[in-house]
Write an enzyme that holds these catalytic residues in place. Sequence first.
Site, PDB file in Angstrom:
ATOM      1  N   HIS A  23       0.829  -1.201   0.000  1.00 29.24           N
ATOM      2  CA  HIS A  23       0.000   0.000   0.000  1.00 29.24           C
ATOM      3  C   HIS A  23       0.868   1.257   0.000  1.00 29.24           C
ATOM      4  CE1 HIS A  23      -2.246   3.172   2.317  1.00 29.24           C
ATOM      5  NE2 HIS A  23      -3.109   2.937   1.356  1.00 29.24           N
TER       6      HIS A  23
ATOM      7  N   GLU B 211      -3.949   8.233   7.427  1.00 30.75           N
ATOM      8  CA  GLU B 211      -4.974   7.325   6.895  1.00 30.75           C
ATOM      9  C   GLU B 211      -5.271   6.207   7.899  1.00 30.75           C
ATOM     10  OE1 GLU B 211      -5.757   4.561   2.902  1.00 30.75           O
ATOM     11  OE2 GLU B 211      -3.876   5.658   3.130  1.00 30.75           O
TER      12      GLU B 211
ATOM     13  N   GLU C 223       2.239   1.893  -3.416  1.00 27.48           N
ATOM     14  CA  GLU C 223       1.200   2.454  -4.289  1.00 27.48           C
ATOM     15  C   GLU C 223       1.153   3.974  -4.126  1.00 27.48           C
ATOM     16  OE1 GLU C 223      -3.143   3.629  -3.514  1.00 27.48           O
ATOM     17  OE2 GLU C 223      -2.836   1.536  -2.983  1.00 27.48           O
ATOM     18  N   HIS C 224       1.258   4.458  -2.888  1.00 25.35           N
ATOM     19  CA  HIS C 224       1.274   5.904  -2.640  1.00 25.35           C
ATOM     20  C   HIS C 224       2.502   6.552  -3.275  1.00 25.35           C
ATOM     21  CE1 HIS C 224      -1.787   6.939   0.626  1.00 25.35           C
ATOM     22  NE2 HIS C 224      -2.032   5.672   0.326  1.00 25.35           N
TER      23      HIS C 224
END
Length: 431
Positions: A57, A137, A60-61
């Site tokens: 994840h 997040e 991906e950022h």
Amino acid sequence: MKLYRILDMNDERNFCTLENGMMVAFDQMKEVETVAISVLMKTGSKFEKKEQSGISHFLEHMAFKGTNTRTAKQIAEEFDMIGGYFNAYTSREKTVYYAKVLKDDIDTAVDILSDILQNSSFSDEEIDKERKVVLQEMAQTKDTPDDIIFDNFQEAAFPDQPLGRSILGEEEIIKSLSRDQIIEYVNSRYGFNNVIVSAAGNFDVNNYNNLIKSKFNLLPGKSENLEIKSDYRGGESRINKDLEQVHFVLGFEGVSYYDDDYYTQQALSIIAGGGMSSRLFQEVRENRGLAYSISAFGSSYADNGIFGIYSSSSDYNINELVDVVITELHKMLDSITEEEVKRAKAQVRAGLLMSRENPVSRAEKFASNLLIYGRYVPISEVIDKVNAIDPSKVQKYLRKILSNNKQPTISSIGKIDKLYQYDTIKNKLKV
């Protein structure tokens, strides 16, 4: 040198495998003015070691935070200049980067996507900036009970396994994640043989294939073919928190997407809690007013899956809610009607056919087909399987998951003092 194993340029939907192992697919929609490009990486949180938790994840950022030739701002400006849309997401078994642009801008879309996936700079400054974003997040998720309860549920269903860990990862690991770790992960998981590039929309096939061959040529070498097996065990996550409602998830071992009951599980989800006409919505909300909403879901993976039910209610109503859910499940064992199955099948078919009108959905679906089945699965084949579902098949599947010798999974958050204990719910579920 011949690059393609198979390809028929006259077929509107086809795929090929390059000699380096990368798969390329196309699905033409000549009636639209746009094209969607989906780049699927065969990796996600399921393939992470414990000390890497959350790295898929995080990566991906980082893909949008600048390359050796473009700054993060330039990437955003180039897409805005053509009115394009691009984004990415990470799941447990894949990471997907995608773009949707006007048909004449396919070259720009492929150029930017290939750049961010092959030339990301991963500067320490940008890593530290994005680390803060990801931590925010994670904090937001923890503050949202109807988000975090599903992470807790997953961990209870698959304890001490990658499939049970949060896609976002663990806070301490994200805080210490280094540039070297990110690059090592890219080199090990983003190899040619772990990539599927799929396009859907209005575009020239020859131009598209030449673009992919010329632009996607700097990926790492062959990735290790990891076979990560997961074992559903079930159990409980129970968190006492001062909330207005008790959030509750009840789940059972489901099926993988290779299982014959894959679409039966979808039908059961719809009949049980897939809309306003569903059994649980009618009884829990309409007849008793116990909850604002209630839903059933099925999640499938390569080797197993989960069937579950989620809702929330006040602490003084939560046990009645649990009782109603269990009662309705037991009733469904021998009372599912042809009409209910007909409605469920109509919803599945409608979802499938409506998604065919969206280039983004089609590009991602084709890539997922190749990831899971190694081929394009015609919509007619799927509809035939859906049409074959009948009440007895759904009832048989429900009985199988309720009588499974593996224990159920229960996750709850809120003022849970009044909530039944795990063993009590387990005993009530017995058939």
